[in-house]
Design a protein around this motif. Structure first.
Motif, PDB file in Angstrom:
ATOM      1  N   ALA A   1       0.062  37.671   8.191  1.00  0.00           N
ATOM      2  CA  ALA A   1      -0.468  38.979   8.077  1.00  0.00           C
ATOM      3  C   ALA A   1      -0.948  39.293   9.584  1.00  0.00           C
ATOM      4  O   ALA A   1      -0.856  40.483  10.006  1.00  0.00           O
ATOM      5  CB  ALA A   1      -1.613  39.004   7.230  1.00  0.00           C
TER       6      ALA A   1
ATOM      7  N   LEU B   1      -0.338  42.498  12.379  1.00  0.00           N
ATOM      8  CA  LEU B   1      -1.326  43.087  12.846  1.00  0.00           C
ATOM      9  C   LEU B   1      -1.170  43.233  14.343  1.00  0.00           C
ATOM     10  O   LEU B   1      -1.624  44.155  15.148  1.00  0.00           O
ATOM     11  CB  LEU B   1      -2.768  42.195  12.602  1.00  0.00           C
ATOM     12  CG  LEU B   1      -3.243  42.600  11.156  1.00  0.00           C
ATOM     13  CD1 LEU B   1      -4.557  41.518  10.641  1.00  0.00           C
ATOM     14  CD2 LEU B   1      -3.923  43.905  11.000  1.00  0.00           C
TER      15      LEU B   1
ATOM     16  N   ILE C   1      -3.263  41.278   4.521  1.00  0.00           N
ATOM     17  CA  ILE C   1      -3.889  41.766   5.453  1.00  0.00           C
ATOM     18  C   ILE C   1      -5.670  42.092   5.420  1.00  0.00           C
ATOM     19  O   ILE C   1      -6.420  41.375   6.284  1.00  0.00           O
ATOM     20  CB  ILE C   1      -3.333  43.143   6.122  1.00  0.00           C
ATOM     21  CG1 ILE C   1      -1.999  43.028   6.676  1.00  0.00           C
ATOM     22  CG2 ILE C   1      -4.285  43.923   7.237  1.00  0.00           C
ATOM     23  CD1 ILE C   1      -1.364  44.320   6.848  1.00  0.00           C
TER      24      ILE C   1
END
Ligand code: 3UK
Length: 519
Positions: free
Chosen positions: A251, A255, A276
Motif C-alpha cells: 500500500a 501512496l 491503504i
C-alpha cells in the motif's frame, strides 16, 4: 449522453489512432510519467514507429501475436501500440504466473515474438526452448542468451515514421488470458473498435475524463481494467498516465506514487483500498490532494469500505463492474449518481438483463443471472469451443454473475453463479455476508463460502483476516457471529469462523472462494 457505436467508426479503423490523434495538437504534452522515463506524445509516437519497423523486420505480419511480459514501463506501451499499428495482436501477459502457465499461454496464443523484461526471465527461462510458435525473444534490460535481442539496440536507428496497417475495425487488436475457477486460462480477443467504444462510452461519458486529467491504476496494463483505465481512455481524451513498474500490493508503494506523480484519477480494487486504509495516518504522511476521483472494479466494493474511504480522504469511489470479456466496465456508478455498495446502472452502450435458469427475466429485488448486450463483447474464447458457446450467447453475454436490481434501478452484485449458496432453500450471497462481517471493527478482510453442516446442508462459513491488534479467539468468533445476527437476517449468519493470515487471491486481487471451499 449518446453512445458511440461501432458503426460510427470508419471500416478501416486502427486503434493506434487513440495515441496518434494527440499529434500534432498535444505533441509536446507529457503523455506518460514513470520512475523510468517521462515521455511526450511525440516521443511515444516516434518510439512506437521504431518498434513497429523492428517488428516488421522480424517478419511480424497482420494477425500475428506479439507477447508482452513486462512490468508497467514505457516499453510495454510502445510495443503494445506498435503491434496494433502494424495490424498484429498485442498479448499483455500477467507478470505473476508460473512457468507452466506461460508455457500454456505461449502455445495457445501462437505468439511469434515475445518482449520480456529481464526481471521476469526466471519465469520463462525453462520453457522458451520448447515453443513451437515463438521465433524471437526481445529482452528489456540485460540479454540472457546469445541470440536474444535487446530492446534498446533493436529499435536504434529505425525511422520515426511508419505507415499504419489498414486494419478493419473488427480485426483483433488485443489478447488477454483470464483465469477461470477451473481449467486452463481462456484467451480473449478484442477488436480495434472495442477500445474507442469503451473509452468513449465509459471513460468519457460516465467517468468524465478530460484532457487535464492524469490517471494512475493499481491494476496493471496486462489486465484490461488497467489497460483501459490507465492507457486507452486517458489518451483517447488527451490526458496523461502514470505507470508504476513495482509491486502494487504494498500500500505504501501506491501512496508514494500518488504523492510523487500527482494523479487526478485513481483506479484500484477494493482489497487495495482496504490495504491503504490500514496504513496509519496515511492522509497525513502522503499528499493525496491531486486526486479528484477514485474508481473501483474487479470485485464488489462493500458500502462500509466506500464510506471509510470517503471519511478518510473526502473522495468518492466510482464502483463499476467490468470483465475481460467486455474489455471493460459495463455497469457503473457515476460521479453525480452513486449508491455505495451497488455497481450502479447500465449506461448508454450496454443493456442488462437479469434472468432465471430458463432465461426468463426475474422481477426487481430477485437475484438472477446477469446478461449483457453491448458492442465490445468478445466473440469467443480461443480454442475453447464449449466454454465459448456457454458464454457468448449471440448478442448476449452470460457474465456468470448473480445480480438483483433495487427499486431505484441500481444493480447489486450478489456473487458469482458458482459461489451462491442455497441456505434453507433460499439464495444467500456470500458477498452480502462478507460486507456485514467486514463492517465489524476487528475484521480486515473476509471470504464466505458454503460448507456442509452435519445434516449435509449448505451453510455459510467465514474465513476472516483480523486487523493488527486483534488476536483470534473463540470469544471473538462468537462476537462476530452475534454481530451478524444483529445486522442481517439470522439465517445468513456464518455458522463457523476460521481465522486465517491471508485469503487466496488471483493475480488481479480477486478472492478465490473455490480454493477455500476445497480446503
Ligand atoms: C467481477 C465485479 C462486483 C465479476 C474487470 C473492470 O474484473 C475485471 O475483469 P475479469 O475478467 O473479471 C470479471 C468478473 O469480476 N467483478 C468485476 N468488477 C466488479 N464484481 N463488482 C465489481 N465492480 O464477477 C465479473 O464478472 O478479471 C473490471 C474493468 C475491466 C476488467 N477486466
Amino acid at each position: 449522453m449518446k453512445a458511440l457505436r461501432a458503426a460510427d467508426l470508419p471500416l478501416d479503423y486502427n486503434a493506434v489512432d487513440i495515441l496518434e490523434h494527440n499529434l500534432p495538437a498535444r505533441a509536446d504534452n507529457v503523455a506518460l510519467y514513470s520512475y523510468e522515463r517521462t515521455l511526450t506524445f511525440r516521443e511515444v509516437a516516434e518510439e512506437v514507429n521504431r518498434v513497429g519497423h523492428a517488428l516488421r523486420d522480424l517478419g511480424v505480419r497482420p494477425g500475428d501475436v506479439v507477447g508482452i511480459l513486462c512490468p508497467d514501463r514505457p516499453e510495454w506501451v510502445t510495443t503494445f501500440f506498435a503491434a496494433l499499428k502494424i495490424g498484429a495482436v498485442a498479448l499483455g501477459m500477467n507478470t505473476l504466473l508460473t512457468p507452466r502457465e506461460y508455457d500454456y499461454i505461449l502455445k495457445d496464443s501462437r505468439a511469434r515474438v515475445l518482449l520480456v523484461h529481464d526481471s521476469l526471465w526466471p519465469s520463462v527461462a525453462d520453457i522458451l526452448d520448447a515453443q513451437p510458435f515463438l521465433e524471437q525473444v526481445i529482452v528489456v534490460g540485460t540479454p540472457q542468451r546469445p541470440d536474444d535481442i535487446v530492446y534498446e539496440q533493436w529499435i536504434q536507428g529505425r525511422p520515426v515514421d511508419l505507415e499504419r496497417s489498414p486494419t478493419h475495425r473488427d480485426d483483433f487488436a488485443t489478447l488477454n488470458y483470464s483465469s477461470g475457477t477451473t481449467g486452463q486460462p481462456k484467451g480473449i480477443l478484442h477488436a480495434h473498435k472495442d477500445l474507442p467504444l469503451c473509452a468513449h462510452n465509459w471513460g468519457l461519458n460516465v467517468l468524465g475524463l478530460r484532457a487535464e486529467d492524469r490517471t494512475f491504476a493499481v491494476a496493471k496494463l496486462f489486465f484490461t481494467f488497467g489497460l483501459g483505465g490507465n492507457l486507452i481512455f486517458p489518451w483517447y481524451v488527451g490526458a496523461s498516465v502514470v505507470l508504476f513498474s513495482g509491486p502494487p500490493r504494498v500500500a505504501t508503494n501506491v501512496l508514494e506514487v500518488i504523492d510523487r506523480f500527482k494523479p487526478t484519477i485513481l483506479y484500484n480494487a477494493p482489497t487495495s483500498y482496504a490495504a491503504i486504509l490500514a496504513v496509519e495516518n496515511f492522509t497525513e504522511q502522503y499528499d493525496l490532494s491531486s486526486l479528484r476521483l477514485c474508481v473501483s472494479a474487479g470485485e464488489a466494493l462493500p458500502a462500509p469500505l466506500w464510506h471509510r474511504w470517503k471519511e478518510a480522504t473526502g473522495l468518492d469511489i466510482i464502483d463499476g463492474i467490468g470483465s475481460t470479456e467486455n474489455f471493460h466496465i459495463f455497469i457503473s456508478n457515476r460521479p453525480d449518481d452513486i449508491r455505495p455498495g451497488s455497481s450502479g446502472k447500465p449506461f448508454p452502450g450496454y443493456e442488462a438483463r437479469i434472468v432465471d435458469e430458463e432465461f426468463n427475466d426475474v422481477p426487481p429485488g430477485e437475484i438472477g443471472n446477469l446478461l449483457i448486450r453491448g458492442e465490445t463483447a468478445a466473440l469467443f474464447y480461443l480454442h475453447q469451443y464449449e466454454k465459448s458457446r456457454q458464454t457468448f450467447l449471440g448478442e448476449w453475454l452470460f457474465t456468470g454473475d448473480k445480480y438483483y436490481v433495487d427499486e431505484d434501478g441500481y444493480y447489486w452484485h450478489a456473487g458469482r453463479s458458482d459461489d451462491m449458496m442455497k441456505v434453507g432453500g433460499i439464495w444467500v450471497s456470500p458477498v452480502e455476508v462478507e460486507s456485514t462481517i467486514i463492517s465489524h471493527e476487528a475484521v480486515l478482510e473476509c471470504a464466505v463460502v458454503g460448507q456442509e453442516d452435519s445434516a449435509g446442508l449448505i451453510k455459510p462459513k467465514a474465513f476472516v483476516v483480523l486487523k493488527s491488534g486483534y488476536a483470534p479467539s473463540d470469544e471473538l468468533a462468537q462476537a462476530i457471529i452475534a454481530y451478524c445476527t444483529e445486522h442481517m437476517a439470522a439465517y445468513k449468519r456464518p455458522r463457523w469462523i476460521e481465522f486465517v493470515d491471508e485469503l487466496p487471491k488471483t493475480a488481479t486481487g480477486k478472492i478465490q472462494r473455490f480454493k477455500l471451499r476445497q480446503a
